[in-house]
Motif scaffolding. Structure first.
Motif, PDB file in Angstrom:
ATOM      1  N   ALA A   1       0.850  -1.194   0.000  1.00  0.00           N
ATOM      2  CA  ALA A   1       0.000   0.000   0.000  1.00  0.00           C
ATOM      3  C   ALA A   1       0.883   1.240   0.000  1.00  0.00           C
TER       4      ALA A   1
ATOM      5  N   TYR B   1      -6.890  -0.538   4.584  1.00  0.00           N
ATOM      6  CA  TYR B   1      -6.518  -0.220   3.205  1.00  0.00           C
ATOM      7  C   TYR B   1      -7.600  -0.798   2.313  1.00  0.00           C
TER       8      TYR B   1
ATOM      9  N   SER C   1      -6.628   4.668   2.083  1.00  0.00           N
ATOM     10  CA  SER C   1      -6.661   4.119   3.442  1.00  0.00           C
ATOM     11  C   SER C   1      -7.631   4.899   4.309  1.00  0.00           C
TER      12      SER C   1
END
Length: 194
Positions: free
Chosen positions: A20, A69, A83
């Motif tokens: 992420a 996420y 997020s």
């Protein structure tokens, strides 16, 4: 398309980790995929994949609700939307994810200044190819002048404005309470990388 999305998400679960974008370091970072939830947030027929590096019922390293996420499946691949903080609320043996089905938003309560009299109610919705913080309410107590400040922002793209207690309670009821709120629960990933 939803079946293809679920199949892709299950492959990601088996990998046991996810990558992420880290806003602080402005780089991609790999995390263990400890818990997850599949939920069609925007009701477009494609489930989103909500993941966390925290196992069910645990707090993050900062002793707060874990960061979630959010991914979606588009053009034949998994894409990161963004997020969300303060959404997954750890409870005894569970991690709850409140959802407002009327406004199609994930809901969160956040205490950025724990013990300092501050509460931050935030919700997140899908907007285009990203996750947008919306309907943001903040209640903070200033100990120096003993004043309570109540603010509201339509989204992260709007400035916060002070609101009255009556307006604050009306907005809180509209976006964060009532029959339109449904609670979903994260599940532990048995393939999680340690």
């Amino acid at each position: 398309a939803s079946k293809k999305a679920v199949k892709a998400y299950k492959n990601m679960l088996k990998e046991g980790s996810f990558t992420a974008y880290n806003k602080v370091n402005k780089t991609n970072k790999t995390y263990p995929l400890a818990s997850y939830l599949m939920l069609d947030i925007d009701k477009d027929g494609i489930k989103e994949f909500i993941v966390s590096s925290c196992p069910v019922g645990e707090l993050s390293d900062s002793f707060d609700a874990p960061t979630l996420y959010i991914y979606t499946f588009k053009d034949g691949e998994i894409k990161e939307l963004g997020s969300a903080q303060g959404v997954a609320q750890p409870d005894i043996g569970a991690t709850e994810v409140p959802y407002n089905k009327k406004y199609k938003t994930l809901l969160g309560m956040f205490h950025p200044l724990l013990g300092m009299g501050s509460t931050d109610s935030r919700s997140y919705k899908i907007s285009g190819d990203s996750l947008l913080r919306t309907y943001w309410l903040t209640s903070s107590y200033n100990y120096w002048d003993e004043t309570v400040y109540l603010t509201y922002a339509e989204s992260e793209n709007h400035d916060s404005v002070r609101v009255s207690d009556k307006k604050y309670r009306k907005l809180l009821k509209k976006y964060y309470t009532g029959k339109q709120i449904k609670t979903f629960y994260m599940k532990n990933n048995s393939y999680a990388a340690s």
